[in-house]
Write an enzyme that holds these catalytic residues in place. Structure first.
Site, PDB file in Angstrom:
ATOM      1  N   ARG A 104     -35.496  -7.500  -7.658  1.00  0.00           N
ATOM      2  CA  ARG A 104     -36.711  -7.399  -7.459  1.00  0.00           C
ATOM      3  C   ARG A 104     -37.730  -8.138  -8.164  1.00  0.00           C
ATOM      4  NH1 ARG A 104     -40.443  -2.226  -6.153  1.00  0.00           N
ATOM      5  NH2 ARG A 104     -40.400  -2.073  -8.310  1.00  0.00           N
ATOM      6  N   THR A 108     -44.208 -10.541  -7.605  1.00  0.00           N
ATOM      7  CA  THR A 108     -44.240 -10.589  -6.022  1.00  0.00           C
ATOM      8  C   THR A 108     -43.601  -9.466  -5.422  1.00  0.00           C
ATOM      9  OG1 THR A 108     -42.085 -11.824  -5.861  1.00  0.00           O
ATOM     10  CG2 THR A 108     -43.858 -13.140  -6.270  1.00  0.00           C
ATOM     11  N   ASP A 203     -31.608   1.992 -14.312  1.00  0.00           N
ATOM     12  CA  ASP A 203     -31.700   2.412 -15.752  1.00  0.00           C
ATOM     13  C   ASP A 203     -31.094   3.631 -15.994  1.00  0.00           C
ATOM     14  OD1 ASP A 203     -32.551  -0.229 -16.318  1.00  0.00           O
ATOM     15  OD2 ASP A 203     -34.579   0.442 -16.278  1.00  0.00           O
TER      16      ASP A 203
END
Length: 208
Positions: A104, A108, A203
């Site tokens: 991603r 944007t 993560d």
């Protein structure tokens, strides 16, 4: 939302609280995510096609059912989707595995494709597409578009958390794709993260 399934179970609710806790360390987060995936598998795989077979037991012949060939394909939206597909493989070892790399863009909030690896015969398989988070739905919609381009007709999407905004976008883009999630959260923030959420699943799975 049509074809939107929230899998409710006391054990799932308990384990989701562990995943949400910011104090949960990577090893426990990874283990708990696998356990939630196991608990979700019964609902997520309920649609799989079966064929009748005749089996000879130690005592007599029995009429049974097995998964229809070719076996299903688990498709991971990299990298966080691997946490779910690896868990599903423990229960569905017959499955093949595909990978779709979607990153991603933080400015944007749109997905950028960087990797595609799918079985050659994926068009003949039922597909379970996995990504822990359904936030804006950009990556999920792009992944389904790729699968459609490869001729896949039967797709189910599996996630841990969904935002109402993402669920609605996915429903409009691909109304025939069922969504299975462990929880529907409140909303997205201005950066496209799910609230209350659990942070960045990738993560937390990989300790990065």
């Amino acid at each position: 939302m049509s074809r939107f399934h929230i899998i409710e179970h006391p054990l799932i609710a308990h384990k989701m609280s562990v995943l949400r806790d910011k104090e949960t360390k990577t090893p426990l987060f990874r283990q708990t995510l696998r356990e939630v995936a196991y608990l979700m598998t019964f609902a997520v795989t309920q649609h799989l096609d079966m064929v009748a077979v005749r089996i000879e037991t130690p005592l007599e012949v029995a009429d049974c059912h097995q998964l229809k060939a070719p076996n299903p394909c688990l498709v991971s939206i990299l990298r966080a989707g691997n946490g779910l597909t690896e868990a599903l493989l423990n229960i569905l070892p017959e499955a093949s595995v595909g990978h779709l790399g979607m990153a991603r863009n933080d400015e944007t909030l749109k997905p950028e494709k960087y990797y595609t690896k799918l079985p050659n015969d994926i068009s003949a398989r039922q597909v379970i597409l996995a990504d822990p988070m359904l936030a804006t739905a950009g990556s999920t919609i792009a992944a389904i578009d790729i699968l459609r381009d490869h001729g896949v007709k039967d797709i189910v999407f599996m996630c841990l958390l969904a935002a109402p905004e993402g669920g609605e976008r996915l429903r409009k883009a691909h109304p025939d794709v069922p969504i299975f999630t462990a929880a529907l959260d409140r909303q997205l923030n201005e950066k496209g993260y799910i609230l209350p959420g659990l942070g960045d699943a990738g993560d937390r799975i990989y300790g990065t």
